[in-house]
Design a protein around this motif. Sequence first.
Motif, short mmCIF file in Angstrom:
data_model
loop_
_atom_site.label_atom_id
_atom_site.label_comp_id
_atom_site.label_asym_id
_atom_site.label_seq_id
_atom_site.Cartn_x
_atom_site.Cartn_y
_atom_site.Cartn_z
N ALA A 170 24.81 56.66 58.14
CA ALA A 170 25.85 55.63 58.21
C ALA A 170 26.67 55.62 56.92
O ALA A 170 27.90 55.49 56.96
CB ALA A 170 25.23 54.26 58.47
N ALA A 171 26.01 55.79 55.78
CA ALA A 171 26.72 55.83 54.50
C ALA A 171 27.63 57.05 54.42
O ALA A 171 28.76 56.97 53.92
CB ALA A 171 25.72 55.84 53.34
N LEU A 172 27.16 58.19 54.93
CA LEU A 172 27.99 59.40 54.95
C LEU A 172 29.22 59.21 55.83
O LEU A 172 30.31 59.65 55.47
CB LEU A 172 27.16 60.59 55.42
N ASP A 173 29.05 58.54 56.96
CA ASP A 173 30.20 58.25 57.83
C ASP A 173 31.21 57.36 57.10
O ASP A 173 32.43 57.61 57.18
CB ASP A 173 29.75 57.58 59.12
N ARG A 174 30.74 56.34 56.38
CA ARG A 174 31.64 55.47 55.61
C ARG A 174 32.36 56.25 54.52
O ARG A 174 33.58 56.10 54.33
CB ARG A 174 30.86 54.31 54.98
N LEU A 175 31.60 57.08 53.80
CA LEU A 175 32.22 57.90 52.74
C LEU A 175 33.31 58.79 53.33
O LEU A 175 34.41 58.88 52.76
CB LEU A 175 31.17 58.79 52.07
N ALA A 176 33.01 59.43 54.44
CA ALA A 176 34.00 60.33 55.06
C ALA A 176 35.26 59.58 55.45
O ALA A 176 36.38 60.07 55.23
CB ALA A 176 33.38 61.02 56.27
N THR A 177 35.10 58.39 56.00
CA THR A 177 36.26 57.58 56.40
C THR A 177 37.10 57.21 55.18
O THR A 177 38.34 57.34 55.19
CB THR A 177 35.80 56.31 57.14
N GLU A 178 36.45 56.77 54.11
CA GLU A 178 37.17 56.38 52.89
C GLU A 178 37.84 57.57 52.22
O GLU A 178 39.00 57.47 51.79
CB GLU A 178 36.20 55.71 51.90
N LEU A 184 28.32 65.95 54.09
CA LEU A 184 29.59 65.22 54.07
C LEU A 184 30.78 66.08 54.49
O LEU A 184 31.64 65.62 55.25
CB LEU A 184 29.84 64.64 52.68
N LEU A 185 30.86 67.30 54.01
CA LEU A 185 32.06 68.12 54.25
C LEU A 185 32.38 68.31 55.73
O LEU A 185 33.56 68.26 56.10
CB LEU A 185 31.95 69.47 53.53
N PRO A 186 31.40 68.51 56.63
CA PRO A 186 31.77 68.62 58.04
C PRO A 186 32.36 67.35 58.63
O PRO A 186 32.97 67.38 59.70
CB PRO A 186 30.42 68.95 58.73
N ARG A 187 32.23 66.23 57.95
CA ARG A 187 32.81 64.96 58.40
C ARG A 187 34.26 64.79 57.91
O ARG A 187 34.93 63.86 58.33
CB ARG A 187 31.97 63.80 57.89
N LEU A 188 34.70 65.65 57.00
CA LEU A 188 36.06 65.58 56.46
C LEU A 188 36.92 66.54 57.27
O LEU A 188 36.94 67.75 57.02
CB LEU A 188 36.07 65.93 54.97
N LEU A 189 37.66 65.99 58.23
CA LEU A 189 38.39 66.82 59.18
C LEU A 189 39.84 67.01 58.76
O LEU A 189 40.77 66.65 59.49
CB LEU A 189 38.27 66.21 60.58
N SER A 220 31.41 55.60 46.73
CA SER A 220 29.94 55.49 46.63
C SER A 220 29.38 55.15 47.99
O SER A 220 29.86 54.21 48.65
CB SER A 220 29.55 54.38 45.65
N GLY A 221 28.34 55.87 48.39
CA GLY A 221 27.73 55.62 49.69
C GLY A 221 26.79 54.44 49.71
O GLY A 221 26.86 53.59 50.59
N LEU A 222 25.89 54.38 48.73
CA LEU A 222 24.82 53.38 48.72
C LEU A 222 24.55 52.90 47.31
O LEU A 222 24.52 53.70 46.38
CB LEU A 222 23.53 54.00 49.28
#
Length: 185
Positions: A26-34, A60-65, A153-155
């Motif tokens: 969930a933190a990685l998803d938030r980081l990617a969105t930000e 994280l990088l695969p979440r950065l589209l 920051s994720g967490l």
Amino acid sequence: MSIDINEIERAMAEADCLVSAEEVDAALDRLATEITARLSGSNPLVYVVMNGGLILAGRLLPRLLFPLEVAYLHASRYGHALNGNLLDWRVRPTQDLRGRSVLVLDDILDEGFTLKAIIEHLKQEGAETVHSAVLVHKDHDRKAFPGMRADFSGLDVADRFLFGCGMDYKGYWRNAPGIYALKGH
């Protein structure tokens, strides 16, 4: 120095899980969105700080589209210097940074002296902007400067001896999917 693998296994068996694998995701998803909101369209160069940033980058990088370049650097601080670029460079940045938007990825912001020195170095090399992202911000007041935080920051995690998600215990357990604290520390 020989490592006692039984001690390494015991450390995990007795550790406190502070952040579950699901909470890390969930933190990685938030980081990617930000990060996407701030850096997509800027053609960023992403520098992964080895070795801790490796796991974060892989997750994280695969979440950065959006288009980005990836490179790595490896540095640690000389002794206990409190300021400046007193870095022991194992692998220096190799790309031309002039005019580039740079994102530095690392596992944790503990005291932050190394991250601060890396950012200063990248700016001196001509980066137009330098942003930082960490999975874990360790809660304490011993930062390189008051109020220091990564741009992303994720967490926020307690001031304990942490391992997992890139952070290690005697070189082991970087691969643990959650964030763990060593028993009694």
